[in-house]
Design an enzyme around this catalytic site. Structure first.
Site, PDB file in Angstrom:
ATOM      1  N   HIS A 114       0.814  -1.216   0.000  1.00 11.77           N
ATOM      2  CA  HIS A 114       0.000   0.000   0.000  1.00 11.77           C
ATOM      3  C   HIS A 114       0.854   1.275   0.000  1.00 11.77           C
ATOM      4  O   HIS A 114       0.353   2.349  -0.327  1.00 11.77           O
ATOM      5  CB  HIS A 114      -1.033  -0.007   1.136  1.00 11.77           C
ATOM      6  CG  HIS A 114      -0.537   0.361   2.496  1.00 11.77           C
ATOM      7  ND1 HIS A 114      -0.292  -0.570   3.479  1.00 11.77           N
ATOM      8  CD2 HIS A 114      -0.250   1.562   3.036  1.00 11.77           C
ATOM      9  CE1 HIS A 114       0.115   0.066   4.562  1.00 11.77           C
ATOM     10  NE2 HIS A 114       0.149   1.352   4.333  1.00 11.77           N
ATOM     11  N   ASP A 156      -0.171  -7.619   1.592  1.00 16.23           N
ATOM     12  CA  ASP A 156       0.304  -6.233   1.589  1.00 16.23           C
ATOM     13  C   ASP A 156       1.827  -6.215   1.683  1.00 16.23           C
ATOM     14  O   ASP A 156       2.394  -5.964   2.742  1.00 16.23           O
ATOM     15  CB  ASP A 156      -0.347  -5.475   2.760  1.00 16.23           C
ATOM     16  CG  ASP A 156      -0.069  -3.978   2.718  1.00 16.23           C
ATOM     17  OD1 ASP A 156       0.438  -3.494   1.679  1.00 16.23           O
ATOM     18  OD2 ASP A 156      -0.356  -3.310   3.726  1.00 16.23           O
ATOM     19  N   GLY A 205       2.566   5.982   9.241  1.00 14.17           N
ATOM     20  CA  GLY A 205       3.951   6.365   8.977  1.00 14.17           C
ATOM     21  C   GLY A 205       4.932   5.251   9.312  1.00 14.17           C
ATOM     22  O   GLY A 205       6.079   5.295   8.911  1.00 14.17           O
ATOM     23  N   SER A 248       4.021   2.102   8.545  1.00 14.09           N
ATOM     24  CA  SER A 248       3.691   1.109   7.514  1.00 14.09           C
ATOM     25  C   SER A 248       4.903   0.722   6.688  1.00 14.09           C
ATOM     26  O   SER A 248       5.723   1.575   6.347  1.00 14.09           O
ATOM     27  CB  SER A 248       2.643   1.678   6.558  1.00 14.09           C
ATOM     28  OG  SER A 248       1.378   1.604   7.132  1.00 14.09           O
ATOM     29  N   GLY A 249       4.988  -0.556   6.341  1.00 15.39           N
ATOM     30  CA  GLY A 249       6.083  -1.048   5.527  1.00 15.39           C
ATOM     31  C   GLY A 249       7.292  -1.458   6.345  1.00 15.39           C
ATOM     32  O   GLY A 249       8.143  -2.209   5.867  1.00 15.39           O
TER      33      GLY A 249
HETATM   34  C1  4AZ Z   1      -1.316   3.404   8.923  1.00 15.28           C
HETATM   35  O1  4AZ Z   1      -2.207   4.221   8.794  1.00 15.28           O
HETATM   36  C2  4AZ Z   1      -1.378   2.491  10.098  1.00 15.28           C
HETATM   37  N1  4AZ Z   1      -2.009   0.485  14.594  1.00 15.28           N
HETATM   38  C3  4AZ Z   1      -0.310   1.676  10.382  1.00 15.28           C
HETATM   39  C4  4AZ Z   1      -0.368   0.837  11.465  1.00 15.28           C
HETATM   40  C5  4AZ Z   1      -1.474   0.801  12.270  1.00 15.28           C
HETATM   41  C6  4AZ Z   1      -2.555   1.622  11.994  1.00 15.28           C
HETATM   42  C7  4AZ Z   1      -2.495   2.462  10.890  1.00 15.28           C
HETATM   43  C8  4AZ Z   1      -1.526  -0.117  13.432  1.00 15.28           C
HETATM   44  O2  4AZ Z   1      -0.394   3.333   8.123  1.00 15.28           O
END
Ligand code: 4AZ
Length: 268
Positions: free
Chosen positions: A71, A118, A218, A220-221
């Site tokens: 994503h 993902d 932020g 993520s990944g």
């Molecule tokens: C996001 O929005 C996100 N609590 C990443 C991780 C989590 C929630 C949202 C896990 O990228």
């Protein structure tokens, strides 16, 4: 991005109020990483209104390859020039040395975070020189079992609480989280949820975290890593979640063991 999107999904019935908690929220609930820790942590940068803005984390799994969430690079598989990689940095944006990409490979089954799959591989234009502070993370064998008693950590420059950005000087943060298998996590996500029918958490996902200890927007990944007999192994990729650090809403991660064959096929 996904927090907001997710909170707009009424069927998931997140009834947790958005409050600053007193649990010491940071990545959420974290401490600053030490220099030299998490040497595989990278920052994925995108050329937006703010040039080369941090959008996601990632992990160095080979001198030429980064593992991240699909994503994070969605819709841009032929647009490598929009992205750059910053290798392990203590303070985000301090003395940037950005590395360009040669190729983006998104998992072919990826459609959206809720369906899983993902993950994406990013090939660097030239291999990085490994140093004391820049190292690869070991991927587990497909047969590796990760259990809740293992010591696991998630790291990143993501929000320190829901909707609260990490402030300057943007020091990398870490939090220890306990793992939860997909079925247990699915039961958690059905708690206080309006719609109880159907799976929310699938078997190609793994969860981690507890109230006040979580990854957030932020992050993520980035890698969820566990110390298995004195070796750090990557168990997950930060993927999604409802809110950050909220009760009954653990962070959801791509389960890396399900994809090690696909990954090694591409990075040989
Ligand atoms: C996001 O929005 C996100 N609590 C990443 C991780 C989590 C929630 C949202 C896990 O990228």
């Amino acid at each position: 991005m996904f927090c907001l999107l997710l909170l707009m999904l009424p069927h998931l019935g997140n009834s947790v109020p958005i409050v600053q908690d007193e649990r010491g929220a940071k990545i959420v609930g974290s401490n600053e990483a030490k220099e030299g820790e998490w040497p595989w942590q990278v920052s994925l940068r995108k050329n937006l209104e703010d040039p080369w803005k941090h959008i996601c984390g990632g992990s160095l799994i080979h001198p030429s390859w980064i593992l991240t969430a699909a994503h994070c690079v969605e819709g841009d598989k032929n647009d490598t020039s929009k992205y750059m990689i910053q290798l392990r940095q203590q303070n985000l944006y301090k003395d940037d040395h950005l590395v360009p990409l040669e190729k983006i490979i998104i998992h072919p089954n990826y459609t959206n975070v809720f369906e899983g799959f993902d993950l994406a591989l990013l090939k660097l234009q030239s291999p990085v020189q490994l140093t004391k502070t820049i190292q690869t993370i070991t991927l587990p064998e497909a047969s590796q079992i990760f259990t809740p008693d293992m010591e696991c950590w998630v790291t990143g420059w993501g929000d320190i609480a829901f909707g609260v950005h990490l402030p300057p000087p943007y020091t990398l943060r870490k939090v220890q989280v306990s793992l939860m298998d997909a079925l247990t996590c699915d039961r958690e996500y059905h708690q206080r949820s309006v719609l109880s029918a159907g799976r929310i958490i699938f078997d190609n996902m793994i969860c981690a975290g507890e109230t006040g200890k979580d990854s957030c927007q932020g992050d993520s990944g980035g890698a969820l890593v566990c110390d298995v007999q004195n070796t750090w192994l990557q168990a997950g990729i930060v993927s999604w979640g409802i809110d950050c650090g909220a009760p009954h809403r653990p962070g959801v991660y791509t389960r890396v063991t399900n994809f090690v064959d696909w990954i090694s096929q591409h990075i040989q």
